[in-house]
Design a protein around this motif. Structure first.
Motif, short mmCIF file in Angstrom:
data_model
loop_
_atom_site.label_atom_id
_atom_site.label_comp_id
_atom_site.label_asym_id
_atom_site.label_seq_id
_atom_site.Cartn_x
_atom_site.Cartn_y
_atom_site.Cartn_z
N HIS A 73 0.73 -1.34 0.16
CA HIS A 73 -0.01 0.41 0.20
C HIS A 73 0.71 1.19 0.04
CE1 HIS A 73 -3.52 -2.39 2.00
NE2 HIS A 73 -3.64 -3.16 0.69
N ASP A 77 0.83 3.85 -2.83
CA ASP A 77 0.65 5.70 -2.24
C ASP A 77 1.97 6.26 -3.29
OD1 ASP A 77 -1.99 5.56 -1.83
OD2 ASP A 77 -0.87 5.47 0.62
N TYR A 107 -6.47 -1.72 -4.67
CA TYR A 107 -5.70 0.28 -3.89
C TYR A 107 -6.81 1.08 -4.43
CZ TYR A 107 -3.35 2.24 -0.87
OH TYR A 107 -3.15 3.84 0.31
#
Length: 177
Positions: A73, A77, A107
């Motif tokens: 994650h 990002d 995601y």
């Protein structure tokens, strides 16, 4: 509901906010909401199908030791927030490239456009559709070995790819993988 996406329907609500929210809640309570899909362009005349993202086989951090302790994650990002337009995934078959892509789309709750037909990539329409589509922020070009050939050897796809990714017609928040 079966796991068939042949009858995929997009619903847009317009009206007074309270009524729109009630309608949205009713629909979401009775149907599966698709947040990410793949727009698969399958013919040179622009025909495509929208397929819901298969989120049954999502990646886990342990699949990618090159993350060196960074979570997927966090990596997602960092990539999505970067100014980089192009991400090149290299590796032999079975090393998790497609699973990584599926995880990114899930995601980010975004959709992608894809084609497997080199003839489609030779036309500007595929790239223009990608840049104009507000719902699709990622273009996936799997097995794109032909892009890596030198332009001096007659590779016209490399120029088109680079121009859309980082040239005059570039659009913000669009990623090409």
């Amino acid at each position: 509901m079966q796991n068939s996406w042949k009858n995929l329907i997009t619903v847009n609500f317009v009206g007074e906010r309270t009524i729109v929210n009630q309608c949205k809640q009713l629909v979401e309570a009775n149907f599966q909401v698709v947040q990410s899909y793949i727009k698969w362009v399958h013919s040179s005349d622009g025909n495509y199908v929208n397929l819901a993202l298969n989120d049954s086989q999502l990646p886990i951090d342990e699949m990618y030791p090159w993350l060196n302790g960074e979570s997927l994650h966090d990596y997602y990002d960092r990539y999505l927030n970067s100014t980089a337009s192009i991400l090149l995934l290299i590796g032999p078959p079975g090393t998790g490239k497609t699973t990584w892509l599926r995880g990114l789309l899930d995601y980010a709750k975004t959709s992608a456009i894809v084609t497997y037909d080199p003839a489609i990539l030779e036309k500007d329409r595929f790239f223009a559709d990608f840049l104009e589509d507000d719902d699709t922020s990622i273009m996936i070009l799997e097995d794109s070995d032909t892009f890596l050939a030198a332009r001096s050897n007659g590779n016209t796809l490399m120029g088109r790819f680079l121009n859309v990714a980082d040239g005059l017609v570039k659009s913000a928040n669009k990623k090409m993988i």
